[in-house]
Design a protein around this motif. Sequence first.
Motif, PDB file in Angstrom:
ATOM      1  N   THR A 163       0.822  -1.199   0.000  1.00  0.00           N
ATOM      2  CA  THR A 163       0.000   0.000   0.000  1.00  0.00           C
ATOM      3  C   THR A 163       0.860   1.256   0.000  1.00  0.00           C
ATOM      4  O   THR A 163       0.617   2.193  -0.713  1.00  0.00           O
ATOM      5  N   GLU A 164       1.898   1.268   0.813  1.00  0.00           N
ATOM      6  CA  GLU A 164       2.783   2.416   0.882  1.00  0.00           C
ATOM      7  C   GLU A 164       4.087   2.103   0.160  1.00  0.00           C
ATOM      8  O   GLU A 164       4.652   1.015   0.333  1.00  0.00           O
ATOM      9  N   SER A 214       6.843   7.961  -9.029  1.00  0.00           N
ATOM     10  CA  SER A 214       7.350   7.063 -10.057  1.00  0.00           C
ATOM     11  C   SER A 214       6.223   6.218 -10.590  1.00  0.00           C
ATOM     12  O   SER A 214       5.307   5.839  -9.864  1.00  0.00           O
ATOM     13  N   ALA A 215       6.289   5.921 -11.865  1.00  0.00           N
ATOM     14  CA  ALA A 215       5.265   5.058 -12.455  1.00  0.00           C
ATOM     15  C   ALA A 215       5.331   3.653 -11.905  1.00  0.00           C
ATOM     16  O   ALA A 215       4.398   2.881 -12.056  1.00  0.00           O
ATOM     17  N   ASP A 216       6.457   3.308 -11.243  1.00  0.00           N
ATOM     18  CA  ASP A 216       6.600   1.978 -10.662  1.00  0.00           C
ATOM     19  C   ASP A 216       6.029   1.901  -9.263  1.00  0.00           C
ATOM     20  O   ASP A 216       6.207   0.911  -8.567  1.00  0.00           O
ATOM     21  N   SER A 217       5.373   2.960  -8.815  1.00  0.00           N
ATOM     22  CA  SER A 217       4.776   2.952  -7.484  1.00  0.00           C
ATOM     23  C   SER A 217       3.795   1.807  -7.353  1.00  0.00           C
ATOM     24  O   SER A 217       3.115   1.438  -8.307  1.00  0.00           O
ATOM     25  N   SER A 298       6.015  20.628  -6.353  1.00  0.00           N
ATOM     26  CA  SER A 298       5.930  19.496  -7.268  1.00  0.00           C
ATOM     27  C   SER A 298       4.744  19.681  -8.189  1.00  0.00           C
ATOM     28  O   SER A 298       3.780  20.377  -7.863  1.00  0.00           O
ATOM     29  N   ILE A 299       4.834  19.035  -9.326  1.00  0.00           N
ATOM     30  CA  ILE A 299       3.723  19.112 -10.284  1.00  0.00           C
ATOM     31  C   ILE A 299       2.520  18.293  -9.823  1.00  0.00           C
ATOM     32  O   ILE A 299       1.397  18.532 -10.239  1.00  0.00           O
ATOM     33  N   TYR A 300       2.748  17.344  -8.906  1.00  0.00           N
ATOM     34  CA  TYR A 300       1.672  16.459  -8.452  1.00  0.00           C
ATOM     35  C   TYR A 300       0.832  17.130  -7.366  1.00  0.00           C
ATOM     36  O   TYR A 300       1.358  17.827  -6.500  1.00  0.00           O
ATOM     37  N   PHE A 301      -0.467  16.874  -7.394  1.00  0.00           N
ATOM     38  CA  PHE A 301      -1.345  17.443  -6.378  1.00  0.00           C
ATOM     39  C   PHE A 301      -1.030  16.892  -5.000  1.00  0.00           C
ATOM     40  O   PHE A 301      -1.025  17.621  -4.020  1.00  0.00           O
ATOM     41  N   GLN A 302      -0.801  15.581  -4.909  1.00  0.00           N
ATOM     42  CA  GLN A 302      -0.516  14.941  -3.638  1.00  0.00           C
ATOM     43  C   GLN A 302       0.505  13.830  -3.846  1.00  0.00           C
ATOM     44  O   GLN A 302       0.570  13.246  -4.931  1.00  0.00           O
ATOM     45  N   PRO A 303       1.285  13.506  -2.819  1.00  0.00           N
ATOM     46  CA  PRO A 303       2.232  12.395  -2.922  1.00  0.00           C
ATOM     47  C   PRO A 303       1.499  11.063  -2.898  1.00  0.00           C
ATOM     48  O   PRO A 303       0.304  11.001  -2.559  1.00  0.00           O
ATOM     49  N   PRO A 304       2.177   9.969  -3.218  1.00  0.00           N
ATOM     50  CA  PRO A 304       1.509   8.658  -3.264  1.00  0.00           C
ATOM     51  C   PRO A 304       0.855   8.255  -1.953  1.00  0.00           C
ATOM     52  O   PRO A 304      -0.164   7.559  -1.948  1.00  0.00           O
ATOM     53  N   SER A 305       1.427   8.683  -0.815  1.00  0.00           N
ATOM     54  CA  SER A 305       0.868   8.272   0.475  1.00  0.00           C
ATOM     55  C   SER A 305      -0.510   8.853   0.730  1.00  0.00           C
ATOM     56  O   SER A 305      -1.206   8.409   1.650  1.00  0.00           O
ATOM     57  N   VAL A 321      -9.327   7.702  -1.405  1.00  0.00           N
ATOM     58  CA  VAL A 321      -9.221   7.920  -2.844  1.00  0.00           C
ATOM     59  C   VAL A 321      -8.162   6.965  -3.386  1.00  0.00           C
ATOM     60  O   VAL A 321      -7.025   6.956  -2.915  1.00  0.00           O
ATOM     61  N   ALA A 322      -8.531   6.151  -4.347  1.00  0.00           N
ATOM     62  CA  ALA A 322      -7.613   5.218  -4.995  1.00  0.00           C
ATOM     63  C   ALA A 322      -7.489   5.600  -6.463  1.00  0.00           C
ATOM     64  O   ALA A 322      -8.440   6.091  -7.072  1.00  0.00           O
ATOM     65  N   VAL A 323      -6.305   5.381  -7.030  1.00  0.00           N
ATOM     66  CA  VAL A 323      -6.054   5.702  -8.438  1.00  0.00           C
ATOM     67  C   VAL A 323      -5.624   4.441  -9.159  1.00  0.00           C
ATOM     68  O   VAL A 323      -4.644   3.797  -8.778  1.00  0.00           O
ATOM     69  N   LEU A 324      -6.367   4.101 -10.196  1.00  0.00           N
ATOM     70  CA  LEU A 324      -6.040   2.950 -11.041  1.00  0.00           C
ATOM     71  C   LEU A 324      -5.382   3.503 -12.296  1.00  0.00           C
ATOM     72  O   LEU A 324      -6.050   4.059 -13.168  1.00  0.00           O
ATOM     73  N   THR A 325      -4.054   3.397 -12.374  1.00  0.00           N
ATOM     74  CA  THR A 325      -3.309   3.992 -13.471  1.00  0.00           C
ATOM     75  C   THR A 325      -3.155   3.021 -14.635  1.00  0.00           C
ATOM     76  O   THR A 325      -3.303   1.806 -14.483  1.00  0.00           O
TER      77      THR A 325
END
Length: 706
Positions: A163-164, A214-217, A298-305, A321-325
């Motif tokens: 998860t993290e 990272s896209a490998d998150s 950063s360009i991202y709204f929020q970090p992965p956590s 909130v979950a993101v399915l990339t």
Amino acid sequence: MLKCRTVWKKLAPLARASSTVCRQNVRRAGLNNGRIPTCVPAAHMSTGPAGGGGDNLKYALLVGATCIGGLTYGILTLKGDQKRYQERIDEIESRPYKALTKEPATQVQPEASAVEATETEAVLEPEPEPEPEPEVAPSPEEPSPPAEAAAPDAEAAAPSETTEPPPAEPSPPSEPSPSELTEPDPGPVVESEPAAAEPPAAEPPQPQPEVAVSADSPLASGKVPQHAPYLLIGGGTASFAAARSIRARDPGAKVLIVTDEPDLPYMRPPLSKELWFADDPSVPETLRFKQWNGKERSIYFQPPSFYINPENLESAENGGVAVLTSKKVVYMDVRGNKVKLDDNTEISYDKCLIATGGIPRNLQVIDRAGEEVKQRTTLFRKIEDFKALDKVSRNVNSITIVGGGFLGSELACALGRRATETGLEVIQMYPEKGNMGKVLPEYLSNWTTEKVKREGVKVISEALVKSVSYKDDKLEIQLKDGRLVKTDHIVAAVGLEPNVDLAKSAGLEVDSDFGGYRVNAELQARSNIWVAGDAACFYDIRLGRRRVEHHDHAVVSGRLAGENMTGANKPYWHQSMFWSDLGPDVGYEAIGIVDSSLPTVGVFAKATAKDTPKAATEKSGTGIRSESETEDTATSPVVSVTPTPIVQHRDEYGKGVIFYLRDKVVVGIILWNVFNRMPIARKIIKDGEEHADLNEVAKLFNIHED
């Protein structure tokens, strides 16, 4: 006592069967020898096989053997059950040790649920596993399952170790790092207002500069949930704003964002603005940049956590909130309330938002050209496009930008700065007479063109592309007037086509004039389906039907759609703004309908050092100027007492206000190097009144104050 009871359960059926057989044989012997004195059978029983005595001896031996066998079987069974029971207890007791030693760097895993700004931040830990209770040994008729199959569901329900994302530098097991145990700052609060209140200006959450995604998150992959109460299609600004709005009104909401990009939600404006002016060569990888005010973000709204893993969404107690990339929705079943992904996975939903944005247009002559031309052409839209163009600009001698709108002009100025440093040739061509010719009045468009030229860009106006070919390691652009331009790479910035791929399967209406999904004033297309952002053709209750392609509109429409998905039922009448910067020294903000074909009136004044995008962001403390808007400034403006004559066709336009009129009513306003005054402009358009003297209206913006 328990052991005796178990043995008795095993032996009782055998004993009852043997007793029944003995009684039946005795009765049978009595009937056959009814005439013989009763003393005869007794003698027979004592002497051997005469009469029925032999059979009774056999029965006695059978009963005895059965008892001994049953007792032996019971003892062996009890020993086996006791052994399996002990193995099971040992396996359960060893689990906490395994959980702690499996990942020494992350001894305690926080639950990755999205915590809204309205919620209390806390350290979230996995629930401790319940202590195993002693069990009664099962009977042989109900054999105990294997230890691994009989394990409690606590292991499956525990937070996933993926998860993290793991920290960059593992901390000792005895002392987890603070970043592993605390939730990040979720950014500004997205508040909801009563239906009668005026909606606030757009305030998208502050991106976190500390984390590069990272896209490998681990968030980029995982099991697809079968159901999402709130399904948001598209991973851009509108979707993220809707997710925040939903969570603000429904703190336990479970929101799933599905995006075909490999990245988490991010802002697009810096891709053509600040990122190009960074001096750090690692910016394309870190996507961190300095704003005009010098602050880093950063360009991202929020970090992965901030997000939770998609596979944990359905079981998340507090939602999130979950993101399915890297997944694309290819089919919508509106009646069945479900969608199908490109891998044939199906997801059902209760409420759905379509925020698919748009697809960059390309020139038809390039589409018809060969692969050699297409491989040397960039359609600028995503992070990967920025990275690719940045790499190209460092390895070629010439880049030609086709398009004189917002994107084309911003990229031209950005690359022009690099041209002065590396000798890169930057060419900008467009069919209009001047830069931003479809938006700005002609006199201001001409001034902007000269500004772009001073940035090191070669401008070719009134250029209509006839054909593009690849010859002698060069792209040759043939114009209709006979001019020929040779270059190494082309950037096509000729507009955006709204992504309406789901219209057919969903049975949604596409507007024939503006494009995009046709929605009502509440941004609703069908029951349980809303549309926001670039793909929405909405009904503006003040200006009529419109479709807007700007960041602030994505924020405002996404937030409103999120509120309406939770039952707010609010109409869209908040006028979103947009802005554009031609470097750190010249920028403008606009609202409403800004079309150069409309009559305009401009009021200008001499600019000072503080009248630049850089100075504006230093004063407000934000990089995205729409974030600093407040409605309070629009209710009680301070009127300048300095005379402000209406001026047109001046040679120098330092700062000013341009009014766009339709039937003598102001329908659009551009603030040229005037910042933090947008709420006033919004109020003027909202009132919809005729103004006999726009000179008086211009006083509201205090452009003559030093």
